[in-house]
Design a protein around this motif. Structure first.
Motif, PDB file in Angstrom:
ATOM      1  N   LEU A   8       0.873  -1.162   0.000  1.00  0.00           N
ATOM      2  CA  LEU A   8       0.000   0.000   0.000  1.00  0.00           C
ATOM      3  C   LEU A   8       0.916   1.219   0.000  1.00  0.00           C
ATOM      4  CD1 LEU A   8      -2.928   0.913   0.116  1.00  0.00           C
ATOM      5  CD2 LEU A   8      -2.785   0.829   2.598  1.00  0.00           C
ATOM      6  N   PHE A   9       0.680   2.140  -0.926  1.00  0.00           N
ATOM      7  CA  PHE A   9       1.596   3.255  -1.143  1.00  0.00           C
ATOM      8  C   PHE A   9       0.816   4.558  -1.203  1.00  0.00           C
ATOM      9  CE2 PHE A   9       4.406   5.859  -3.886  1.00  0.00           C
ATOM     10  CZ  PHE A   9       5.607   5.691  -3.212  1.00  0.00           C
ATOM     11  N   ARG A  10       1.218   5.534  -0.396  1.00  0.00           N
ATOM     12  CA  ARG A  10       0.619   6.874  -0.408  1.00  0.00           C
ATOM     13  C   ARG A  10       1.499   7.770  -1.283  1.00  0.00           C
ATOM     14  NH1 ARG A  10       0.510   8.811   5.159  1.00  0.00           N
ATOM     15  NH2 ARG A  10      -1.151   7.283   5.348  1.00  0.00           N
ATOM     16  N   VAL A  11       0.956   8.219  -2.394  1.00  0.00           N
ATOM     17  CA  VAL A  11       1.722   9.018  -3.355  1.00  0.00           C
ATOM     18  C   VAL A  11       1.811  10.464  -2.889  1.00  0.00           C
ATOM     19  CG1 VAL A  11       1.819   9.860  -5.732  1.00  0.00           C
ATOM     20  CG2 VAL A  11       1.030   7.535  -5.272  1.00  0.00           C
ATOM     21  N   ILE A  12       3.026  10.998  -2.889  1.00  0.00           N
ATOM     22  CA  ILE A  12       3.253  12.417  -2.608  1.00  0.00           C
ATOM     23  C   ILE A  12       3.275  13.190  -3.922  1.00  0.00           C
ATOM     24  CG2 ILE A  12       4.876  14.117  -1.721  1.00  0.00           C
ATOM     25  CD1 ILE A  12       5.897  11.952   0.184  1.00  0.00           C
ATOM     26  N   ARG A  13       4.010  12.647  -4.885  1.00  0.00           N
ATOM     27  CA  ARG A  13       4.109  13.309  -6.187  1.00  0.00           C
ATOM     28  C   ARG A  13       4.598  12.320  -7.247  1.00  0.00           C
ATOM     29  NH1 ARG A  13       8.381  16.156  -3.315  1.00  0.00           N
ATOM     30  NH2 ARG A  13      10.262  14.938  -3.602  1.00  0.00           N
ATOM     31  N   VAL A  14       4.309  12.677  -8.490  1.00  0.00           N
ATOM     32  CA  VAL A  14       4.851  11.950  -9.638  1.00  0.00           C
ATOM     33  C   VAL A  14       6.137  12.669 -10.005  1.00  0.00           C
ATOM     34  CG1 VAL A  14       4.464  11.237 -12.021  1.00  0.00           C
ATOM     35  CG2 VAL A  14       2.545  11.293 -10.412  1.00  0.00           C
ATOM     36  N   LEU A  15       7.240  11.939 -10.015  1.00  0.00           N
ATOM     37  CA  LEU A  15       8.537  12.550 -10.300  1.00  0.00           C
ATOM     38  C   LEU A  15       8.729  12.752 -11.801  1.00  0.00           C
ATOM     39  CD1 LEU A  15      10.533  10.409  -7.757  1.00  0.00           C
ATOM     40  CD2 LEU A  15       9.971  12.824  -7.532  1.00  0.00           C
ATOM     41  N   ASP A  16       9.395  13.810 -12.160  1.00  0.00           N
ATOM     42  CA  ASP A  16       9.654  14.141 -13.563  1.00  0.00           C
ATOM     43  C   ASP A  16      11.025  13.606 -13.968  1.00  0.00           C
ATOM     44  OD1 ASP A  16       9.274  15.213 -16.058  1.00  0.00           O
ATOM     45  OD2 ASP A  16       9.925  17.223 -15.491  1.00  0.00           O
ATOM     46  N   TRP A  17      11.241  12.314 -13.756  1.00  0.00           N
ATOM     47  CA  TRP A  17      12.510  11.677 -14.105  1.00  0.00           C
ATOM     48  C   TRP A  17      12.365  10.961 -15.440  1.00  0.00           C
ATOM     49  CZ3 TRP A  17      13.769   8.890  -8.822  1.00  0.00           C
ATOM     50  CH2 TRP A  17      14.056   9.859  -7.861  1.00  0.00           C
ATOM     51  N   PRO A  18      13.431  10.904 -16.223  1.00  0.00           N
ATOM     52  CA  PRO A  18      13.346  10.187 -17.504  1.00  0.00           C
ATOM     53  C   PRO A  18      13.034   8.701 -17.265  1.00  0.00           C
ATOM     54  CG  PRO A  18      15.518  11.206 -17.219  1.00  0.00           C
ATOM     55  CD  PRO A  18      14.742  11.456 -15.975  1.00  0.00           C
ATOM     56  N   THR A  19      12.209   8.154 -18.138  1.00  0.00           N
ATOM     57  CA  THR A  19      11.815   6.761 -17.980  1.00  0.00           C
ATOM     58  C   THR A  19      11.339   6.204 -19.312  1.00  0.00           C
ATOM     59  OG1 THR A  19      10.447   5.270 -16.675  1.00  0.00           O
ATOM     60  CG2 THR A  19       9.472   7.368 -17.256  1.00  0.00           C
ATOM     61  N   TYR A  20      10.940   4.959 -19.316  1.00  0.00           N
ATOM     62  CA  TYR A  20      10.418   4.316 -20.510  1.00  0.00           C
ATOM     63  C   TYR A  20       8.955   4.697 -20.716  1.00  0.00           C
ATOM     64  CZ  TYR A  20      14.573   1.438 -20.054  1.00  0.00           C
ATOM     65  OH  TYR A  20      15.864   1.016 -19.951  1.00  0.00           O
ATOM     66  N   ASP A  21       8.480   4.625 -21.955  1.00  0.00           N
ATOM     67  CA  ASP A  21       7.096   4.924 -22.277  1.00  0.00           C
ATOM     68  C   ASP A  21       6.166   3.989 -21.495  1.00  0.00           C
ATOM     69  OD1 ASP A  21       5.029   6.235 -23.689  1.00  0.00           O
ATOM     70  OD2 ASP A  21       4.906   4.558 -25.089  1.00  0.00           O
ATOM     71  N   GLY A  22       5.169   4.572 -20.821  1.00  0.00           N
ATOM     72  CA  GLY A  22       4.212   3.781 -20.061  1.00  0.00           C
ATOM     73  C   GLY A  22       4.621   3.526 -18.622  1.00  0.00           C
ATOM     74  N   TRP A  23       5.738   4.071 -18.176  1.00  0.00           N
ATOM     75  CA  TRP A  23       6.226   3.900 -16.804  1.00  0.00           C
ATOM     76  C   TRP A  23       6.410   5.268 -16.163  1.00  0.00           C
ATOM     77  CZ3 TRP A  23       7.529  -0.834 -14.447  1.00  0.00           C
ATOM     78  CH2 TRP A  23       7.417  -1.949 -15.277  1.00  0.00           C
ATOM     79  N   VAL A  24       6.338   5.343 -14.826  1.00  0.00           N
ATOM     80  CA  VAL A  24       6.561   6.593 -14.089  1.00  0.00           C
ATOM     81  C   VAL A  24       7.285   6.298 -12.776  1.00  0.00           C
ATOM     82  CG1 VAL A  24       4.547   7.806 -15.010  1.00  0.00           C
ATOM     83  CG2 VAL A  24       4.329   6.512 -12.901  1.00  0.00           C
ATOM     84  N   TRP A  25       7.942   7.305 -12.267  1.00  0.00           N
ATOM     85  CA  TRP A  25       8.519   7.258 -10.916  1.00  0.00           C
ATOM     86  C   TRP A  25       7.555   7.962  -9.979  1.00  0.00           C
ATOM     87  CZ3 TRP A  25      12.585   4.706  -9.006  1.00  0.00           C
ATOM     88  CH2 TRP A  25      13.554   4.243  -9.890  1.00  0.00           C
ATOM     89  N   LEU A  26       7.226   7.311  -8.853  1.00  0.00           N
ATOM     90  CA  LEU A  26       6.364   7.909  -7.829  1.00  0.00           C
ATOM     91  C   LEU A  26       7.170   8.087  -6.555  1.00  0.00           C
ATOM     92  CD1 LEU A  26       3.137   5.749  -8.228  1.00  0.00           C
ATOM     93  CD2 LEU A  26       3.632   7.975  -9.268  1.00  0.00           C
ATOM     94  N   ASP A  27       6.952   9.183  -5.875  1.00  0.00           N
ATOM     95  CA  ASP A  27       7.586   9.462  -4.590  1.00  0.00           C
ATOM     96  C   ASP A  27       6.500   9.415  -3.529  1.00  0.00           C
ATOM     97  OD1 ASP A  27       9.694  10.161  -2.887  1.00  0.00           O
ATOM     98  OD2 ASP A  27       9.305  12.306  -3.117  1.00  0.00           O
ATOM     99  N   GLY A  28       6.759   8.726  -2.420  1.00  0.00           N
ATOM    100  CA  GLY A  28       5.743   8.647  -1.381  1.00  0.00           C
ATOM    101  C   GLY A  28       6.148   7.748  -0.233  1.00  0.00           C
ATOM    102  N   TYR A  29       5.152   7.193   0.436  1.00  0.00           N
ATOM    103  CA  TYR A  29       5.376   6.370   1.627  1.00  0.00           C
ATOM    104  C   TYR A  29       4.687   5.020   1.496  1.00  0.00           C
ATOM    105  CZ  TYR A  29       6.906  10.635   3.901  1.00  0.00           C
ATOM    106  OH  TYR A  29       7.588  11.773   4.218  1.00  0.00           O
ATOM    107  N   GLU A  30       5.379   3.975   1.920  1.00  0.00           N
ATOM    108  CA  GLU A  30       4.731   2.687   2.091  1.00  0.00           C
ATOM    109  C   GLU A  30       3.902   2.799   3.362  1.00  0.00           C
ATOM    110  OE1 GLU A  30       5.717  -2.031   2.738  1.00  0.00           O
ATOM    111  OE2 GLU A  30       7.354  -0.659   2.265  1.00  0.00           O
ATOM    112  N   VAL A  31       2.666   2.318   3.309  1.00  0.00           N
ATOM    113  CA  VAL A  31       1.729   2.448   4.416  1.00  0.00           C
ATOM    114  C   VAL A  31       1.542   1.091   5.078  1.00  0.00           C
ATOM    115  CG1 VAL A  31      -0.633   3.079   5.018  1.00  0.00           C
ATOM    116  CG2 VAL A  31       0.585   4.365   3.263  1.00  0.00           C
TER     117      VAL A  31
END
Length: 61
Positions: A8-31
């Motif tokens: 379970l993950f609480r998202v703080i923000r979507v990071l603007d880091w380079p990545t592959y198409d269809g993928w994202v980096w999320l910053d947050g906390y494991e709950v």
């Protein structure tokens, strides 16, 4: 694969880091089971594989 079991993950923000198409980096906390933050994480995910948590009214009190 980052995790051997779902977390379970609480998202703080979507990071603007380079990545592959269809993928994202999320910053947050494991709950944890008591809905408290137990670990700060940046995770690499496919948004199509994420599932939102539906909160019950009983837990919101």
């Amino acid at each position: 694969m980052q995790f051997s079991r779902p977390i379970l993950f609480r998202v703080i923000r979507v990071l603007d880091w380079p990545t592959y198409d269809g993928w994202v980096w999320l910053d947050g906390y494991e709950v944890g089971p008591r809905m408290d933050a137990i670990a700060r994480r940046s995770i690499f995910v496919r948004p199509a594989g994420l599932r939102p948590v539906v909160r019950s009214r009983a837990r919101e009190r």
